[in-house]
Motif scaffolding. Structure first.
Motif, short mmCIF file in Angstrom:
data_model
loop_
_atom_site.label_atom_id
_atom_site.label_comp_id
_atom_site.label_asym_id
_atom_site.label_seq_id
_atom_site.Cartn_x
_atom_site.Cartn_y
_atom_site.Cartn_z
N PRO A 156 25.97 -3.06 33.19
CA PRO A 156 26.01 -1.92 32.26
C PRO A 156 24.94 -0.91 32.63
N VAL A 157 25.22 0.36 32.43
CA VAL A 157 24.33 1.42 32.92
C VAL A 157 22.88 1.26 32.46
N ALA B 32 22.54 10.11 27.51
CA ALA B 32 23.54 9.17 27.02
C ALA B 32 24.70 9.90 26.33
N ARG B 33 25.90 9.43 26.59
CA ARG B 33 27.08 9.99 25.96
C ARG B 33 27.08 9.65 24.46
N ARG B 34 27.28 10.64 23.61
CA ARG B 34 27.24 10.42 22.15
C ARG B 34 28.62 10.06 21.63
N THR C 236 13.76 7.20 27.54
CA THR C 236 13.65 8.66 27.58
C THR C 236 14.85 9.28 28.29
N PHE C 237 15.25 8.66 29.39
CA PHE C 237 16.38 9.17 30.17
C PHE C 237 17.67 9.12 29.35
N GLU D 70 29.13 6.42 30.44
CA GLU D 70 28.04 6.26 29.48
C GLU D 70 27.04 7.42 29.50
N LEU D 71 27.14 8.28 30.51
CA LEU D 71 26.18 9.37 30.65
C LEU D 71 26.92 10.70 30.78
#
Length: 205
Positions: free
Chosen positions: A83-84, A203-205, A197-198, A149-150
């Motif tokens: 997972p990412v 991150a995809r909401r 922080t990244f 996911e991003l």
């Protein structure tokens, strides 16, 4: 000096690199002599010169190999299939462990000190080290798996931001000999905070 020239390889090539690595780590670039490298590697100077035209080329070969090992550890297929958030944590931790190693810091100091006199050395260091890491991380951040996911418009910029977060103040303290080493707990904490922080940014909401 052409540090990018192809090198001849033979049965004692790895032996020479291992000996050179130890001498460069112990003596630094200026203090390392070809005679000492040959002795530590257990080969003749003629054998050493049959592989490497000069000390600069040997230094770059050592650096390139170390960078490749670090890249394989940080960006292996098994890691990138996680997972990412887990993959990013593993990448950050591996990157930090390498950055904080005695060898990495010594190499950084050498390349900064010598890059004015040997621009090719500084350029080759950048291409085989920082640039390679940036390219591989940006490729991962552009992948279909990461995109689930991003949300990233500029993967190269995002990769640069991630790596800069990893470096933190801990690296400067090591470079300037304020502290001799970082503990596993310190490295783990910086890696965790880097990912937090990244992800807060991408991150995809």
């Amino acid at each position: 000096m052409n540090v990018n020239a192809p090198l001849k390889k033979g049965r004692k090539f790895d032996q020479v690199l291992l000996g050179a690595r130890e001498v460069f780590l112990r003596e630094g670039f200026e203090g390392a002599s070809v005679d000492q490298i040959a002795r530590d590697a257990g080969v003749s100077k003629a054998t050493l010169y049959s592989y490497f035209p000069d000390k600069q080329a040997l230094f770059m070969a050592v650096l390139t190999r170390e960078c490749q090992i670090q890249s394989d550890d940080a960006m292996g297929i098994e890691i990138l299939q996680r997972p990412v958030p887990e993959a990013l944590y593993s990448i950050a931790q591996s990157f930090l462990e390498y950055l904080m190693s005695d060898f990495s810091v010594q190499v950084f100091r050498v390349c900064v000190a010598e890059s004015a006199r040997f621009p090719d050395l500084g350029r080759a260091f950048y291409e085989s080290g920082p640039r390679q890491v940036l390219d591989e991380l940006s490729t991962y951040l552009s992948s279909d798996k990461a995109a689930k996911e991003l949300v990233i418009d500029d993967a190269y910029m995002a990769a640069d931001q991630f790596l800069q977060l990893c470096r933190a103040d801990m690296l400067l303290r090591k470079i300037f000999s304020v502290e001799d080493h970082a503990t596993p707990d310190q490295i783990s904490r910086v890696a965790r905070e880097t990912v937090k922080t990244f992800l807060a940014r991408y991150a995809r909401r």
